[in-house]
Design a protein around this motif. Sequence first.
Motif, PDB file in Angstrom:
ATOM      1  N   TRP A 156       7.072   0.970   0.123  1.00 49.50           N
ATOM      2  CA  TRP A 156       6.810   2.294  -0.126  1.00 49.50           C
ATOM      3  C   TRP A 156       7.088   3.042  -1.157  1.00 49.50           C
ATOM      4  O   TRP A 156       7.683   2.809  -2.452  1.00 49.50           O
ATOM      5  CB  TRP A 156       6.843   2.937   1.319  1.00 49.50           C
ATOM      6  CG  TRP A 156       8.300   3.920   0.976  1.00 49.50           C
ATOM      7  CD1 TRP A 156       8.751   4.471   0.207  1.00 49.50           C
ATOM      8  CD2 TRP A 156       9.191   4.325   2.225  1.00 49.50           C
ATOM      9  NE1 TRP A 156       9.565   5.484   0.548  1.00 49.50           N
ATOM     10  CE2 TRP A 156       9.833   5.095   1.653  1.00 49.50           C
ATOM     11  CE3 TRP A 156       9.149   4.038   3.650  1.00 49.50           C
ATOM     12  CZ2 TRP A 156      10.969   5.519   2.481  1.00 49.50           C
ATOM     13  CZ3 TRP A 156       9.841   4.246   4.494  1.00 49.50           C
ATOM     14  CH2 TRP A 156      10.906   5.144   3.841  1.00 49.50           C
ATOM     15  N   ARG A 181       3.423   0.601  -8.374  1.00 49.43           N
ATOM     16  CA  ARG A 181       2.208   1.495  -7.710  1.00 49.43           C
ATOM     17  C   ARG A 181       1.784   0.966  -6.451  1.00 49.43           C
ATOM     18  O   ARG A 181       1.270   1.798  -5.415  1.00 49.43           O
ATOM     19  CB  ARG A 181       1.010   1.506  -8.636  1.00 49.43           C
ATOM     20  CG  ARG A 181      -0.300   2.411  -8.017  1.00 49.43           C
ATOM     21  CD  ARG A 181      -1.399   2.598  -9.149  1.00 49.43           C
ATOM     22  NE  ARG A 181      -0.891   3.196 -10.035  1.00 49.43           N
ATOM     23  CZ  ARG A 181      -1.513   3.332 -11.507  1.00 49.43           C
ATOM     24  NH1 ARG A 181      -2.739   2.927 -11.425  1.00 49.43           N
ATOM     25  NH2 ARG A 181      -1.176   4.193 -12.224  1.00 49.43           N
ATOM     26  N   GLU A 182       1.980  -0.199  -6.079  1.00 54.75           N
ATOM     27  CA  GLU A 182       1.312  -0.810  -4.991  1.00 54.75           C
ATOM     28  C   GLU A 182       2.386  -0.162  -3.734  1.00 54.75           C
ATOM     29  O   GLU A 182       2.080  -0.582  -2.427  1.00 54.75           O
ATOM     30  CB  GLU A 182       1.372  -2.304  -5.006  1.00 54.75           C
ATOM     31  CG  GLU A 182       0.138  -2.887  -5.704  1.00 54.75           C
ATOM     32  CD  GLU A 182       0.497  -2.934  -7.338  1.00 54.75           C
ATOM     33  OE1 GLU A 182      -0.588  -3.156  -8.128  1.00 54.75           O
ATOM     34  OE2 GLU A 182       1.530  -2.608  -7.605  1.00 54.75           O
ATOM     35  N   ASN A 216       1.086   3.203  -1.942  1.00 54.89           N
ATOM     36  CA  ASN A 216       0.079   3.146  -1.288  1.00 54.89           C
ATOM     37  C   ASN A 216      -0.339   4.771  -0.716  1.00 54.89           C
ATOM     38  O   ASN A 216      -1.446   5.207  -0.769  1.00 54.89           O
ATOM     39  CB  ASN A 216      -0.270   2.182  -0.494  1.00 54.89           C
ATOM     40  CG  ASN A 216      -0.448   1.052  -1.233  1.00 54.89           C
ATOM     41  OD1 ASN A 216      -0.884   1.020  -2.555  1.00 54.89           O
ATOM     42  ND2 ASN A 216      -0.657  -0.098  -0.558  1.00 54.89           N
ATOM     43  N   ASP A 230      -0.171   7.447  -3.602  1.00 55.06           N
ATOM     44  CA  ASP A 230      -1.419   7.164  -4.303  1.00 55.06           C
ATOM     45  C   ASP A 230      -2.628   7.872  -3.785  1.00 55.06           C
ATOM     46  O   ASP A 230      -3.474   8.558  -4.201  1.00 55.06           O
ATOM     47  CB  ASP A 230      -1.625   5.733  -4.580  1.00 55.06           C
ATOM     48  CG  ASP A 230      -2.686   5.650  -5.810  1.00 55.06           C
ATOM     49  OD1 ASP A 230      -2.325   6.044  -6.831  1.00 55.06           O
ATOM     50  OD2 ASP A 230      -3.587   4.725  -5.584  1.00 55.06           O
ATOM     51  N   SER A 231      -2.802   7.463  -2.229  1.00 49.76           N
ATOM     52  CA  SER A 231      -3.876   7.875  -1.608  1.00 49.76           C
ATOM     53  C   SER A 231      -3.935   9.530  -1.539  1.00 49.76           C
ATOM     54  O   SER A 231      -4.832  10.170  -1.459  1.00 49.76           O
ATOM     55  CB  SER A 231      -3.827   7.568  -0.110  1.00 49.76           C
ATOM     56  OG  SER A 231      -4.826   7.956   0.650  1.00 49.76           O
ATOM     57  N   MET A 238      -0.944   4.238   7.503  1.00 51.24           N
ATOM     58  CA  MET A 238      -0.303   3.576   6.232  1.00 51.24           C
ATOM     59  C   MET A 238       1.170   3.877   6.249  1.00 51.24           C
ATOM     60  O   MET A 238       2.230   2.893   6.205  1.00 51.24           O
ATOM     61  CB  MET A 238      -0.793   4.076   4.933  1.00 51.24           C
ATOM     62  CG  MET A 238      -2.120   3.533   4.345  1.00 51.24           C
ATOM     63  SD  MET A 238      -2.650   4.043   2.676  1.00 51.24           S
ATOM     64  CE  MET A 238      -2.904   5.802   2.600  1.00 51.24           C
ATOM     65  N   GLU A 259       4.251   1.105   7.040  1.00 43.43           N
ATOM     66  CA  GLU A 259       5.504   1.068   6.184  1.00 43.43           C
ATOM     67  C   GLU A 259       6.715   1.188   7.040  1.00 43.43           C
ATOM     68  O   GLU A 259       7.739   0.486   6.718  1.00 43.43           O
ATOM     69  CB  GLU A 259       5.318   2.032   5.102  1.00 43.43           C
ATOM     70  CG  GLU A 259       4.407   1.583   4.109  1.00 43.43           C
ATOM     71  CD  GLU A 259       3.987   2.725   3.067  1.00 43.43           C
ATOM     72  OE1 GLU A 259       4.621   3.817   3.194  1.00 43.43           O
ATOM     73  OE2 GLU A 259       3.419   2.563   2.337  1.00 43.43           O
ATOM     74  N   ASN A 292       3.359  -4.195   1.022  1.00 43.41           N
ATOM     75  CA  ASN A 292       2.209  -4.037   0.203  1.00 43.41           C
ATOM     76  C   ASN A 292       2.255  -5.212  -0.742  1.00 43.41           C
ATOM     77  O   ASN A 292       3.337  -5.651  -0.870  1.00 43.41           O
ATOM     78  CB  ASN A 292       1.915  -2.913  -0.475  1.00 43.41           C
ATOM     79  CG  ASN A 292       2.236  -1.675   0.300  1.00 43.41           C
ATOM     80  OD1 ASN A 292       1.012  -1.519   1.141  1.00 43.41           O
ATOM     81  ND2 ASN A 292       2.914  -0.557   0.055  1.00 43.41           N
ATOM     82  N   ARG A 303       1.530  -7.043  -4.472  1.00 45.44           N
ATOM     83  CA  ARG A 303       1.179  -6.972  -5.914  1.00 45.44           C
ATOM     84  C   ARG A 303       0.987  -8.361  -6.314  1.00 45.44           C
ATOM     85  O   ARG A 303       1.794  -9.282  -6.241  1.00 45.44           O
ATOM     86  CB  ARG A 303       2.116  -6.288  -6.552  1.00 45.44           C
ATOM     87  CG  ARG A 303       2.106  -6.232  -8.084  1.00 45.44           C
ATOM     88  CD  ARG A 303       3.552  -5.650  -8.848  1.00 45.44           C
ATOM     89  NE  ARG A 303       3.308  -5.672 -10.093  1.00 45.44           N
ATOM     90  CZ  ARG A 303       2.582  -4.738 -10.883  1.00 45.44           C
ATOM     91  NH1 ARG A 303       2.023  -3.671 -10.304  1.00 45.44           N
ATOM     92  NH2 ARG A 303       2.629  -4.917 -12.164  1.00 45.44           N
TER      93      ARG A 303
END
Length: 166
Positions: free
Chosen positions: A5, A113-114, A117, A120-121, A147, A151, A157, A159
Amino acid sequence: MAIKWQPPDGAFSHTLGKAGGGGIVRDLAGKMLVAFATPLQAHSALEAELKAIHHGLILAKEFNHPIWLEVDCEQALNLLNGVSWGPPQVRHDVARLIVLKRQITLRASFIHREGNNVVDSLAKMGTEKTDYQRMTASSAPRLVRAMVRMEEMGMPNIRIRGEDPT
């Protein structure tokens, strides 16, 4: 590579000319305390990122605890850590962050970035909003809650090495 996260993110679309920011404040167990999604007045991804960081730090400051900020933009992280003032169009944002940093206990680090998530959303949601939206664990959209829960359970997540993050 498994990644977990973290917080504020700015989204910017050159084609649409829209920017948005989002962030989440969590407790030590990873539970969501509060989150935000907001449209931003920005002319670049870096400017959107810096504005989102500012929104996130203001929100986190309300809880009066040390803050660990994870950022997926190395350039923004370098500016936040005082490496330079950056390009002229973001110096005002950098100055605001430097003033804010003096008022809080802050640790800032990089995350892919992953690993962002949820944030980013929320940032992408911000590009679709007309005004600032503050959310709690019960008022956040179902996808955001799901999400966050994944987490909290420690689900990483993914990558893929060599994957273009854009």
